[in-house]
Write a protein that holds these residues in place. Structure first.
Motif, PDB file in Angstrom:
ATOM      1  N   ASP A  56       1.573  48.395  42.152  1.00  0.00           N
ATOM      2  CA  ASP A  56       1.671  49.851  42.332  1.00  0.00           C
ATOM      3  C   ASP A  56       2.382  50.197  43.643  1.00  0.00           C
ATOM      4  O   ASP A  56       3.185  51.140  43.694  1.00  0.00           O
ATOM      5  N   LEU A  57       2.091  49.436  44.697  1.00  0.00           N
ATOM      6  CA  LEU A  57       2.744  49.667  45.989  1.00  0.00           C
ATOM      7  C   LEU A  57       4.260  49.514  45.870  1.00  0.00           C
ATOM      8  O   LEU A  57       5.030  50.362  46.337  1.00  0.00           O
ATOM      9  N   LEU A  58       4.679  48.422  45.247  1.00  0.00           N
ATOM     10  CA  LEU A  58       6.110  48.157  45.117  1.00  0.00           C
ATOM     11  C   LEU A  58       6.779  49.154  44.178  1.00  0.00           C
ATOM     12  O   LEU A  58       7.878  49.642  44.454  1.00  0.00           O
ATOM     13  N   TRP A  59       6.130  49.446  43.063  1.00  0.00           N
ATOM     14  CA  TRP A  59       6.728  50.371  42.096  1.00  0.00           C
ATOM     15  C   TRP A  59       6.883  51.762  42.705  1.00  0.00           C
ATOM     16  O   TRP A  59       7.909  52.423  42.516  1.00  0.00           O
ATOM     17  N   HIS A  60       5.893  52.207  43.456  1.00  0.00           N
ATOM     18  CA  HIS A  60       5.997  53.504  44.131  1.00  0.00           C
ATOM     19  C   HIS A  60       7.139  53.489  45.131  1.00  0.00           C
ATOM     20  O   HIS A  60       7.862  54.486  45.290  1.00  0.00           O
ATOM     21  N   ASP A  61       7.319  52.371  45.812  1.00  0.00           N
ATOM     22  CA  ASP A  61       8.418  52.244  46.772  1.00  0.00           C
ATOM     23  C   ASP A  61       9.766  52.343  46.063  1.00  0.00           C
ATOM     24  O   ASP A  61      10.724  52.902  46.600  1.00  0.00           O
ATOM     25  N   GLY A  67       9.705  39.754  41.951  1.00  0.00           N
ATOM     26  CA  GLY A  67      11.152  39.812  41.774  1.00  0.00           C
ATOM     27  C   GLY A  67      11.628  41.232  41.537  1.00  0.00           C
ATOM     28  O   GLY A  67      10.831  42.133  41.239  1.00  0.00           O
ATOM     29  N   SER A  68      12.919  41.435  41.628  1.00  0.00           N
ATOM     30  CA  SER A  68      13.498  42.777  41.655  1.00  0.00           C
ATOM     31  C   SER A  68      13.097  43.659  40.485  1.00  0.00           C
ATOM     32  O   SER A  68      12.670  44.800  40.668  1.00  0.00           O
ATOM     33  N   THR A  69      13.260  43.175  39.257  1.00  0.00           N
ATOM     34  CA  THR A  69      13.023  44.042  38.103  1.00  0.00           C
ATOM     35  C   THR A  69      11.587  44.003  37.611  1.00  0.00           C
ATOM     36  O   THR A  69      11.253  44.657  36.628  1.00  0.00           O
ATOM     37  N   LEU A  70      10.712  43.253  38.284  1.00  0.00           N
ATOM     38  CA  LEU A  70       9.339  43.135  37.779  1.00  0.00           C
ATOM     39  C   LEU A  70       8.461  44.314  38.202  1.00  0.00           C
ATOM     40  O   LEU A  70       7.858  44.919  37.293  1.00  0.00           O
ATOM     41  N   PRO A  71       8.271  44.719  39.430  1.00  0.00           N
ATOM     42  CA  PRO A  71       8.510  43.922  40.638  1.00  0.00           C
ATOM     43  C   PRO A  71       7.439  42.839  40.837  1.00  0.00           C
ATOM     44  O   PRO A  71       7.644  41.863  41.521  1.00  0.00           O
ATOM     45  N   ILE A  72       6.279  43.058  40.161  1.00  0.00           N
ATOM     46  CA  ILE A  72       5.199  42.069  40.162  1.00  0.00           C
ATOM     47  C   ILE A  72       4.904  41.710  38.706  1.00  0.00           C
ATOM     48  O   ILE A  72       4.754  42.595  37.863  1.00  0.00           O
ATOM     49  N   LEU A  73       4.818  40.419  38.425  1.00  0.00           N
ATOM     50  CA  LEU A  73       4.448  39.961  37.085  1.00  0.00           C
ATOM     51  C   LEU A  73       3.196  39.094  37.206  1.00  0.00           C
ATOM     52  O   LEU A  73       3.248  37.999  37.773  1.00  0.00           O
ATOM     53  N   PRO A  74       2.056  39.575  36.701  1.00  0.00           N
ATOM     54  CA  PRO A  74       0.815  38.797  36.822  1.00  0.00           C
ATOM     55  C   PRO A  74       0.897  37.467  36.075  1.00  0.00           C
ATOM     56  O   PRO A  74       1.445  37.391  34.974  1.00  0.00           O
ATOM     57  N   VAL A 102      10.371  54.009  43.183  1.00  0.00           N
ATOM     58  CA  VAL A 102      10.623  55.325  42.579  1.00  0.00           C
ATOM     59  C   VAL A 102      10.519  56.476  43.571  1.00  0.00           C
ATOM     60  O   VAL A 102      11.054  57.565  43.312  1.00  0.00           O
ATOM     61  N   ALA A 103       9.863  56.254  44.707  1.00  0.00           N
ATOM     62  CA  ALA A 103       9.672  57.369  45.640  1.00  0.00           C
ATOM     63  C   ALA A 103       9.622  56.915  47.089  1.00  0.00           C
ATOM     64  O   ALA A 103       9.062  57.610  47.939  1.00  0.00           O
ATOM     65  N   GLY A 104      10.208  55.767  47.380  1.00  0.00           N
ATOM     66  CA  GLY A 104      10.178  55.230  48.734  1.00  0.00           C
ATOM     67  C   GLY A 104      11.100  55.963  49.686  1.00  0.00           C
ATOM     68  O   GLY A 104      11.809  56.908  49.300  1.00  0.00           O
ATOM     69  N   PRO A 105      11.143  55.534  50.934  1.00  0.00           N
ATOM     70  CA  PRO A 105      11.959  56.204  51.953  1.00  0.00           C
ATOM     71  C   PRO A 105      13.455  55.997  51.730  1.00  0.00           C
ATOM     72  O   PRO A 105      13.877  55.109  50.983  1.00  0.00           O
ATOM     73  N   ILE A 140      19.003  49.686  39.875  1.00  0.00           N
ATOM     74  CA  ILE A 140      19.309  51.104  39.693  1.00  0.00           C
ATOM     75  C   ILE A 140      18.108  51.723  38.988  1.00  0.00           C
ATOM     76  O   ILE A 140      17.760  51.317  37.874  1.00  0.00           O
ATOM     77  N   LEU A 141      17.460  52.663  39.638  1.00  0.00           N
ATOM     78  CA  LEU A 141      16.260  53.266  39.058  1.00  0.00           C
ATOM     79  C   LEU A 141      16.255  54.767  39.331  1.00  0.00           C
ATOM     80  O   LEU A 141      16.313  55.194  40.490  1.00  0.00           O
ATOM     81  N   ASP A 142      16.229  55.537  38.258  1.00  0.00           N
ATOM     82  CA  ASP A 142      16.215  57.007  38.354  1.00  0.00           C
ATOM     83  C   ASP A 142      17.395  57.537  39.167  1.00  0.00           C
ATOM     84  O   ASP A 142      17.273  58.529  39.906  1.00  0.00           O
ATOM     85  N   GLY A 143      18.539  56.865  39.050  1.00  0.00           N
ATOM     86  CA  GLY A 143      19.730  57.331  39.748  1.00  0.00           C
ATOM     87  C   GLY A 143      19.808  56.933  41.207  1.00  0.00           C
ATOM     88  O   GLY A 143      20.631  57.467  41.957  1.00  0.00           O
TER      89      GLY A 143
END
Length: 338
Positions: free
Chosen positions: A317-322, A287-294, A324-327, A78-81
């Protein structure tokens, strides 16, 4: 009413709750000490509805998930509603249930509707939505044959998470990984995963990496793992013996954008030996809540130059943008109740 005490042959006496109201009062007393409710809402098919009182967020002890581990689960963010990748997780959820021979008490469309309504009732705008299908309650036997019905539970977990930018250390786990049958279904038997993480923590690491019986890289304790080679290839281990992570699969869909930009050479899944993996330029958990952990160090050996890599963060950045603002195919707006 005066409390009842039962002697046990020693100085310790166990309290006997004389009524359900007395027990409920005790539970409410416990939760009154919690400043912020971590679980704003739960659904139970046994109760037949949504529960907002944390004192009542319970499941039966004779549910076969509890005493036999006969249950599967999954999670959505659940992110930003918005609910992120709910349908992908639900599809995997029901595939896991089929492998565990658990039939759902509801069709998939109803499960989806319940989860959306639960999230709306919770008023939670950022957190996780976790849900379970179990063989159900009814007895303490091994076989579920005599159980009246399967059960569906779900809970909203209020959780603050953000894009991960700091690198972590990992180790190779000595805890045996699950066989492919159990590793490819998201079942509740997570003792190997727990022991694997505890082993890592004992050694000052964040988590661990599993290696399969053929010597190929498998996965982390509850996440997938990915590598960027010195030739700038993004490689994830094949999913035939491990859980097919929804976030990992989404990464494989998004990463070709970096190929088009000339940042990556290619994107693929493949078998990787430990030697090949440790010689990678960059490494990460997915993983889901990371979405990437170096990951910057493995078994006290630096990965690449031992710093968080630029391509790792570009993928993050690709995953995080998806998220918060993905399709609309990935993000479902939650119809919150005012």
């Amino acid at each position: 009413m005066a409390s009842l005490e039962i002697g046990s042959g020693s100085d310790y006496k166990v309290h006997v709750f004389s009524s359900s109201s007395e027990l409920l009062e005790k539970l409410h007393q416990k939760w009154s000490l919690v400043k912020k409710k971590p679980y704003p809402a739960m659904y139970s098919s046994i109760f037949g509805g949504i529960i907002l009182d944390p004192a009542m967020m319970v499941i039966p002890l004779d549910d076969h998930m509890v005493h036999r581990g006969h249950g599967v689960f999954d999670t959505a963010i659940i992110l930003d509603g918005y609910l992120y990748e709910l349908d992908a997780h639900l599809d995997r959820f029901l595939r896991s249930a089929a492998k565990a021979r658990i039939s759902s008490p509801f069709p998939q469309s109803t499960l989806r509707s319940i989860l959306v309504q639960l999230t709306a009732a919770s008023q939670c705008k950022k957190g996780t939505l976790r849900y379970w299908l179990t063989a159900g309650p009814g007895n303490f036997l091994l076989s579920p044959a005599g159980l009246p019905t399967s059960a569906f539970y779900a809970v909203v977990i209020d959780d603050d998470f953000s894009q991960r930018k700091e690198g972590v250390k990992v180790i190779t786990s000595t805890t045996p990984m699950k066989s492919p049958l159990f590793a490819t279904m998201k079942n509740v038997n997570y003792l190997p995963n727990v022991l694997s993480v505890m082993e890592a923590e004992d050694k000052g690491a964040f988590a661990s990496i599993w290696v399969d019986e053929e010597g190929f890289i498998a996965e982390g304790p509850n996440v997938n793992v990915a590598f960027i080679t010195n030739d700038k290839e993004l490689i994830l281990p094949q999913f035939d013996k491990i859980l097919s992570g929804c976030t990992a699969k989404r990464l494989l869909e998004l990463a070709p954008k970096l190929v088009q930009q000339g940042c990556l050479k290619s994107v693929k899944t493949a078998n990787l030996t430990v030697e090949e993996a440790k010689s990678a330029a960059e490494m990460m958990y997915v993983g889901s809540t990371l979405p990437i952990l170096p990951i910057i160090m493995w078994d006290e050996q630096p990965i690449g130059d031992g710093k968080v890599g630029d391509l790792t963060m570009a993928l993050s950045d690709l995953l995080w943008h998806d998220m918060v603002a993905g399709p609309d195919t990935q993000r479902l707006s939650v119809p919150y109740i005012n």
